[in-house]
Design a protein around this motif. Sequence first.
Motif, PDB file in Angstrom:
ATOM      1  N   ARG A  18      -6.593   8.004  12.782  1.00  0.00           N
ATOM      2  CA  ARG A  18      -7.368   8.549  11.668  1.00  0.00           C
ATOM      3  C   ARG A  18      -6.666   8.343  10.327  1.00  0.00           C
ATOM      4  N   LEU A  19      -5.349   8.189  10.318  1.00  0.00           N
ATOM      5  CA  LEU A  19      -4.630   7.952   9.078  1.00  0.00           C
ATOM      6  C   LEU A  19      -4.347   6.480   8.833  1.00  0.00           C
ATOM      7  N   PHE A  20      -4.649   5.624   9.801  1.00  0.00           N
ATOM      8  CA  PHE A  20      -4.334   4.210   9.652  1.00  0.00           C
ATOM      9  C   PHE A  20      -5.096   3.543   8.511  1.00  0.00           C
ATOM     10  N   PRO A  21      -6.390   3.841   8.278  1.00  0.00           N
ATOM     11  CA  PRO A  21      -7.082   3.207   7.141  1.00  0.00           C
ATOM     12  C   PRO A  21      -6.443   3.537   5.793  1.00  0.00           C
ATOM     13  N   ILE A  22      -5.957   4.741   5.621  1.00  0.00           N
ATOM     14  CA  ILE A  22      -5.312   5.120   4.362  1.00  0.00           C
ATOM     15  C   ILE A  22      -4.017   4.334   4.188  1.00  0.00           C
ATOM     16  N   ILE A  23      -3.237   4.238   5.252  1.00  0.00           N
ATOM     17  CA  ILE A  23      -1.981   3.499   5.187  1.00  0.00           C
ATOM     18  C   ILE A  23      -2.255   2.020   4.926  1.00  0.00           C
ATOM     19  N   ALA A  24      -3.275   1.454   5.586  1.00  0.00           N
ATOM     20  CA  ALA A  24      -3.606   0.051   5.380  1.00  0.00           C
ATOM     21  C   ALA A  24      -4.086  -0.189   3.952  1.00  0.00           C
ATOM     22  N   LEU A  25      -4.881   0.720   3.407  1.00  0.00           N
ATOM     23  CA  LEU A  25      -5.371   0.576   2.045  1.00  0.00           C
ATOM     24  C   LEU A  25      -4.215   0.603   1.039  1.00  0.00           C
ATOM     25  N   ILE A  26      -3.285   1.514   1.221  1.00  0.00           N
ATOM     26  CA  ILE A  26      -2.110   1.575   0.341  1.00  0.00           C
ATOM     27  C   ILE A  26      -1.298   0.289   0.462  1.00  0.00           C
ATOM     28  N   GLY A  27      -1.158  -0.228   1.676  1.00  0.00           N
ATOM     29  CA  GLY A  27      -0.420  -1.472   1.878  1.00  0.00           C
ATOM     30  C   GLY A  27      -1.090  -2.658   1.197  1.00  0.00           C
ATOM     31  N   PHE A  28      -2.423  -2.746   1.304  1.00  0.00           N
ATOM     32  CA  PHE A  28      -3.130  -3.854   0.657  1.00  0.00           C
ATOM     33  C   PHE A  28      -3.065  -3.748  -0.860  1.00  0.00           C
ATOM     34  N   VAL A  29      -3.200  -2.545  -1.400  1.00  0.00           N
ATOM     35  CA  VAL A  29      -3.105  -2.370  -2.847  1.00  0.00           C
ATOM     36  C   VAL A  29      -1.718  -2.781  -3.333  1.00  0.00           C
ATOM     37  N   PHE A  30      -0.685  -2.363  -2.616  1.00  0.00           N
ATOM     38  CA  PHE A  30       0.674  -2.735  -2.998  1.00  0.00           C
ATOM     39  C   PHE A  30       0.882  -4.243  -2.892  1.00  0.00           C
ATOM     40  N   LEU A  31       0.366  -4.845  -1.835  1.00  0.00           N
ATOM     41  CA  LEU A  31       0.544  -6.277  -1.629  1.00  0.00           C
ATOM     42  C   LEU A  31      -0.119  -7.080  -2.736  1.00  0.00           C
ATOM     43  N   PHE A  32      -1.375  -6.763  -3.041  1.00  0.00           N
ATOM     44  CA  PHE A  32      -2.086  -7.544  -4.039  1.00  0.00           C
ATOM     45  C   PHE A  32      -1.651  -7.205  -5.459  1.00  0.00           C
ATOM     46  N   SER A  33      -1.204  -6.009  -5.710  1.00  0.00           N
ATOM     47  CA  SER A  33      -0.710  -5.701  -7.051  1.00  0.00           C
ATOM     48  C   SER A  33       0.611  -6.425  -7.309  1.00  0.00           C
ATOM     49  N   ALA A  34       1.425  -6.595  -6.299  1.00  0.00           N
ATOM     50  CA  ALA A  34       2.684  -7.325  -6.459  1.00  0.00           C
ATOM     51  C   ALA A  34       2.404  -8.800  -6.768  1.00  0.00           C
ATOM     52  N   LYS A  35       1.376  -9.374  -6.152  1.00  0.00           N
ATOM     53  CA  LYS A  35       1.047 -10.765  -6.435  1.00  0.00           C
ATOM     54  C   LYS A  35       0.509 -10.920  -7.845  1.00  0.00           C
TER      55      LYS A  35
END
Length: 55
Positions: free
Chosen positions: A33-50
Amino acid sequence: MFLLLFFILLIQFFTYWVFEPLASFLEYVLEIRLFPIIALIGFVFLFSAKNIDQN
């Protein structure tokens, strides 16, 4: 022999005492149930770094 057994049990007790809260926390965080939130934070961090590297 009993001294060795005592030390082994002591080490196991302290290992459980130190790592059990960490394992419990990780079990709670990594639930499905918490995996989508963690994945969303990871994707935001990944694409903001690029985007920062491109500017």
